[in-house]
Motif scaffolding. Sequence first.
Motif, PDB file in Angstrom:
ATOM      1  N   ARG A 206      -5.490  -9.280   8.272  1.00  0.00           N
ATOM      2  CA  ARG A 206      -4.555 -10.596   8.062  1.00  0.00           C
ATOM      3  C   ARG A 206      -3.101 -10.444   8.175  1.00  0.00           C
ATOM      4  NH1 ARG A 206      -4.967 -12.316   1.807  1.00  0.00           N
ATOM      5  NH2 ARG A 206      -3.863 -14.035   2.746  1.00  0.00           N
ATOM      6  N   VAL A 207      -2.516 -11.454   8.936  1.00  0.00           N
ATOM      7  CA  VAL A 207      -0.987 -11.440   8.987  1.00  0.00           C
ATOM      8  C   VAL A 207      -0.362 -12.415   8.053  1.00  0.00           C
ATOM      9  CG1 VAL A 207       0.861 -11.731  10.499  1.00  0.00           C
ATOM     10  CG2 VAL A 207      -1.345 -10.842  11.580  1.00  0.00           C
ATOM     11  N   LEU A 208       0.592 -11.779   7.168  1.00  0.00           N
ATOM     12  CA  LEU A 208       1.319 -12.620   6.179  1.00  0.00           C
ATOM     13  C   LEU A 208       2.819 -12.733   6.733  1.00  0.00           C
ATOM     14  CD1 LEU A 208      -0.045 -10.846   3.281  1.00  0.00           C
ATOM     15  CD2 LEU A 208      -1.058 -12.891   4.379  1.00  0.00           C
ATOM     16  N   PRO A 209       3.176 -13.779   7.467  1.00  0.00           N
ATOM     17  CA  PRO A 209       4.655 -14.220   7.875  1.00  0.00           C
ATOM     18  C   PRO A 209       5.574 -14.257   6.844  1.00  0.00           C
ATOM     19  CG  PRO A 209       3.071 -15.342   9.210  1.00  0.00           C
ATOM     20  CD  PRO A 209       2.289 -14.892   7.965  1.00  0.00           C
ATOM     21  N   GLY A 210       5.104 -14.933   5.439  1.00  0.00           N
ATOM     22  CA  GLY A 210       6.108 -14.852   4.463  1.00  0.00           C
ATOM     23  C   GLY A 210       6.491 -13.529   3.977  1.00  0.00           C
ATOM     24  N   MET A 211       5.511 -12.657   3.991  1.00  0.00           N
ATOM     25  CA  MET A 211       5.796 -11.356   3.525  1.00  0.00           C
ATOM     26  C   MET A 211       6.405 -10.420   4.596  1.00  0.00           C
ATOM     27  SD  MET A 211       2.570 -10.731   0.871  1.00  0.00           S
ATOM     28  CE  MET A 211       2.916  -8.993   0.457  1.00  0.00           C
TER      29      MET A 211
ATOM     30  N   ALA B 239       1.429  -7.047   7.237  1.00  0.00           N
ATOM     31  CA  ALA B 239      -0.161  -7.337   7.783  1.00  0.00           C
ATOM     32  C   ALA B 239      -0.813  -6.348   7.045  1.00  0.00           C
ATOM     33  CB  ALA B 239      -0.310  -7.152   9.249  1.00  0.00           C
ATOM     34  N   PHE B 240      -2.230  -6.753   6.554  1.00  0.00           N
ATOM     35  CA  PHE B 240      -3.217  -6.104   5.943  1.00  0.00           C
ATOM     36  C   PHE B 240      -3.993  -5.483   7.316  1.00  0.00           C
ATOM     37  CE2 PHE B 240      -2.104  -8.527   2.351  1.00  0.00           C
ATOM     38  CZ  PHE B 240      -2.054  -7.377   1.247  1.00  0.00           C
ATOM     39  N   VAL B 241      -4.247  -4.258   7.122  1.00  0.00           N
ATOM     40  CA  VAL B 241      -5.231  -3.454   8.403  1.00  0.00           C
ATOM     41  C   VAL B 241      -6.156  -2.872   7.680  1.00  0.00           C
ATOM     42  CG1 VAL B 241      -5.042  -1.691  10.064  1.00  0.00           C
ATOM     43  CG2 VAL B 241      -2.924  -3.086   9.617  1.00  0.00           C
ATOM     44  N   ASP B 242      -7.376  -2.817   8.208  1.00  0.00           N
ATOM     45  CA  ASP B 242      -8.865  -2.508   7.882  1.00  0.00           C
ATOM     46  C   ASP B 242      -8.963  -1.035   8.342  1.00  0.00           C
ATOM     47  OD1 ASP B 242     -11.341  -1.819   6.803  1.00  0.00           O
ATOM     48  OD2 ASP B 242     -12.401  -3.542   7.735  1.00  0.00           O
ATOM     49  N   ILE B 243      -8.700  -0.110   7.578  1.00  0.00           N
ATOM     50  CA  ILE B 243      -8.764   1.416   8.173  1.00  0.00           C
ATOM     51  C   ILE B 243     -10.156   1.733   7.859  1.00  0.00           C
ATOM     52  CG2 ILE B 243      -6.344   1.755   8.820  1.00  0.00           C
ATOM     53  CD1 ILE B 243      -6.172   3.451   6.061  1.00  0.00           C
TER      54      ILE B 243
ATOM     55  N   LYS C  77     -10.038  -0.511   0.047  1.00  0.00           N
ATOM     56  CA  LYS C  77      -8.928  -1.736   0.141  1.00  0.00           C
ATOM     57  C   LYS C  77      -8.436  -1.547   1.509  1.00  0.00           C
ATOM     58  CE  LYS C  77      -7.943  -1.465  -4.841  1.00  0.00           C
ATOM     59  NZ  LYS C  77      -8.571  -0.088  -5.235  1.00  0.00           N
ATOM     60  N   ALA C  78      -7.911  -2.803   1.889  1.00  0.00           N
ATOM     61  CA  ALA C  78      -7.212  -3.133   3.221  1.00  0.00           C
ATOM     62  C   ALA C  78      -5.802  -2.348   3.043  1.00  0.00           C
ATOM     63  CB  ALA C  78      -7.056  -4.417   3.349  1.00  0.00           C
ATOM     64  N   ALA C  79      -5.351  -1.805   4.069  1.00  0.00           N
ATOM     65  CA  ALA C  79      -4.144  -0.979   3.970  1.00  0.00           C
ATOM     66  C   ALA C  79      -2.988  -2.000   4.462  1.00  0.00           C
ATOM     67  CB  ALA C  79      -3.991   0.158   4.764  1.00  0.00           C
ATOM     68  N   PHE C  80      -1.740  -1.610   3.960  1.00  0.00           N
ATOM     69  CA  PHE C  80      -0.464  -2.382   4.008  1.00  0.00           C
ATOM     70  C   PHE C  80       0.371  -1.988   4.967  1.00  0.00           C
ATOM     71  CE2 PHE C  80       3.860  -3.861   2.712  1.00  0.00           C
ATOM     72  CZ  PHE C  80       3.686  -5.320   2.629  1.00  0.00           C
ATOM     73  N   LEU C  81       0.865  -2.897   6.056  1.00  0.00           N
ATOM     74  CA  LEU C  81       1.623  -2.621   7.106  1.00  0.00           C
ATOM     75  C   LEU C  81       2.802  -3.321   7.121  1.00  0.00           C
ATOM     76  CD1 LEU C  81       2.339  -0.801   9.653  1.00  0.00           C
ATOM     77  CD2 LEU C  81       0.874  -2.386  11.044  1.00  0.00           C
ATOM     78  N   HIS C  82       3.909  -3.202   6.698  1.00  0.00           N
ATOM     79  CA  HIS C  82       5.290  -3.792   6.703  1.00  0.00           C
ATOM     80  C   HIS C  82       5.974  -3.825   8.269  1.00  0.00           C
ATOM     81  CE1 HIS C  82       9.236  -5.412   5.651  1.00  0.00           C
ATOM     82  NE2 HIS C  82       8.653  -6.307   4.717  1.00  0.00           N
ATOM     83  N   ALA C  83       6.562  -4.813   8.304  1.00  0.00           N
ATOM     84  CA  ALA C  83       7.294  -5.088   9.832  1.00  0.00           C
ATOM     85  C   ALA C  83       8.110  -4.153  10.015  1.00  0.00           C
ATOM     86  CB  ALA C  83       7.917  -6.352  10.017  1.00  0.00           C
ATOM     87  N   SER C  84       9.157  -3.557   8.978  1.00  0.00           N
ATOM     88  CA  SER C  84      10.174  -2.447   9.271  1.00  0.00           C
ATOM     89  C   SER C  84       9.348  -1.106   9.507  1.00  0.00           C
ATOM     90  CB  SER C  84      10.612  -2.392   8.022  1.00  0.00           C
ATOM     91  OG  SER C  84       9.968  -1.959   6.551  1.00  0.00           O
ATOM     92  N   ASP C  85       8.249  -0.974   9.236  1.00  0.00           N
ATOM     93  CA  ASP C  85       7.192   0.403   9.505  1.00  0.00           C
ATOM     94  C   ASP C  85       6.614   0.252  10.824  1.00  0.00           C
ATOM     95  OD1 ASP C  85       7.663   1.626   7.282  1.00  0.00           O
ATOM     96  OD2 ASP C  85       6.176   0.282   6.196  1.00  0.00           O
TER      97      ASP C  85
ATOM     98  N   LYS D 221      -3.637  -1.387  -5.421  1.00  0.00           N
ATOM     99  CA  LYS D 221      -2.898  -1.303  -4.060  1.00  0.00           C
ATOM    100  C   LYS D 221      -3.613  -0.477  -2.983  1.00  0.00           C
ATOM    101  CE  LYS D 221       1.715  -2.528  -6.159  1.00  0.00           C
ATOM    102  NZ  LYS D 221       3.278  -2.115  -6.185  1.00  0.00           N
ATOM    103  N   GLY D 222      -3.655  -0.952  -1.918  1.00  0.00           N
ATOM    104  CA  GLY D 222      -4.053  -0.282  -0.682  1.00  0.00           C
ATOM    105  C   GLY D 222      -3.002   0.824  -0.330  1.00  0.00           C
ATOM    106  N   ALA D 223      -3.254   1.574   0.957  1.00  0.00           N
ATOM    107  CA  ALA D 223      -2.457   2.591   1.302  1.00  0.00           C
ATOM    108  C   ALA D 223      -1.324   1.891   2.025  1.00  0.00           C
ATOM    109  CB  ALA D 223      -3.239   3.435   2.431  1.00  0.00           C
ATOM    110  N   ARG D 224      -0.193   2.596   2.056  1.00  0.00           N
ATOM    111  CA  ARG D 224       1.134   2.052   3.050  1.00  0.00           C
ATOM    112  C   ARG D 224       0.831   2.627   4.141  1.00  0.00           C
ATOM    113  NH1 ARG D 224       6.317  -0.195   1.623  1.00  0.00           N
ATOM    114  NH2 ARG D 224       7.219  -0.636   3.810  1.00  0.00           N
ATOM    115  N   LEU D 225       1.157   1.863   5.358  1.00  0.00           N
ATOM    116  CA  LEU D 225       1.033   2.308   6.826  1.00  0.00           C
ATOM    117  C   LEU D 225       2.070   2.569   7.413  1.00  0.00           C
ATOM    118  CD1 LEU D 225      -2.466   0.661   7.757  1.00  0.00           C
ATOM    119  CD2 LEU D 225      -2.008   2.676   6.895  1.00  0.00           C
TER     120      LEU D 225
END
Length: 489
Positions: A48-53, A56-60, A64-72, A115-119
């Motif tokens: 999933r891609v969440l422009p408002g946040m 994106a959520f990444v299935d690894i 739980k799906a992991a969390f990937l922020h644009a700043s990362d 919360k899922g893992a941070r990527l």
Amino acid sequence: MSAELLINSTPSETRVAMIEGGVLQEVHIEREARRGIVGNIYKGRVSRVLPGMQAAFVDIGLEKAAFLHASDIVPHTECVAENEKQQFKVRDISELVRQGQDIVVQVVKDPLGTKGARLTTDITLPSRYLVFMPGASHVGVSQRIESEKERNRLKRIVAPYCSESGGFIIRTAAEGADEKELAQDAAFLERLWEKVMVRRSKYITRSTLYGELGLAPRILRDFVGTELSLIQVDSRMVFESLLEFTEEFVPELMSKLVLYDGDKPIFDLYDAESEIQRSLDRKVNLKSGGSLIIDQTEAMTTVDINTGAFVGRRNLEETIFNTNLEATEAIARQLRLRNLGGIIIIDFIDMSSDEHRKRVLASLDAALSNDRVKTNINGFTQLGLVEMTRKRTRESIEHVLCSDCPSCEGRGAVKTVETVCYEVLREITRVNRAYDADRFLVYASLAVADALQGEESHALAELELFIGKEVKITAEPLYVQEQFDVVMM
């Protein structure tokens, strides 16, 4: 001096003992239940891609799906000057990833609760002295290496190993490392990254491309360049996995690996098991009859030296000097064995001779020269104490193996039986004033109950006379010394 490694492995725990000169010098312990996934590299898929946040959520492949922020999702900026970092602006997440896209990511924070893992896509691979940065082209140096001369020396050695594959960060531990050790680290990391890239093309999505090494292979990785004469492993499964690991990444250690099949437990060799138990004691006996008292606190570790039964053959000054000299060897070993880090204060026995002080400091410095962890001795203070620091690399053996005592709650002392007896008597007086009761029943530990009915019985009798009520004492075998209850009847 060459060293030997003993590796004891069970499904729930791995322990590694380092032996030098037939004596245990270091212990490393890892428990499977406490291992996280930070540092692991995965081939995932954007779910999933969440422009408002801006995320994106990444299935690894985890629950739980992991969390990937644009700043990362930015290039390596660890060693870029502050004014240059501004050019790496965070772009819109929709421009960076799309739903259904396969992506290589690394875990920077373990899953926690709901919360899922941070990527991050900013992948790094660490070794003992270096960190490999795929896609980078520069060499960075840890800010903790303050000497400009040393920084330039390290940069000059590592720069030739940068390639199209990536660049390096020189870690704090590399201070003082020689060219051979750095070259071995660089070669190890490049081979490791090549392996990750091969897996990336072969493995299906939601696969682990690289798992942060377990204790046994991590120790072998970190001991590259150290003189090891033998590596004994008591688990066939671990032995075979280490054979595979060494063949691929550290072939120079392959011939040293041996499967231990002796009759007695591997940690009974060189008395390692007993040494670990003794490392939890405050007191360390010296051969001469003197002793060390080691106290680990939140702020610092203190070491006190006592002459004990050692009276010497000549005079008091000579006795003190020889005890202090012997203590330096023992202190250096205990710091490594217990893995004590941070500020360390050593209270040597007072010496009036400046020459003796200098020789004791020189002896301590020489004893610490075998320590792979960085140490720094600041010399004697005006109060005659030696201040030093030792880099914190992992938890001390006491923190790994022990927890606070439930009786003293970490104070290191319990109230005396006499003190608890008087607390009981005061509590009875307090309860009597607050509530209306006909008589009292006291539950207390065996020692306190015996005292209240024995040497303190006169005080209890006076209290009964004062409040005009009967007090009955009952021993509770499960109570610790400070525990008691006053019950109204």
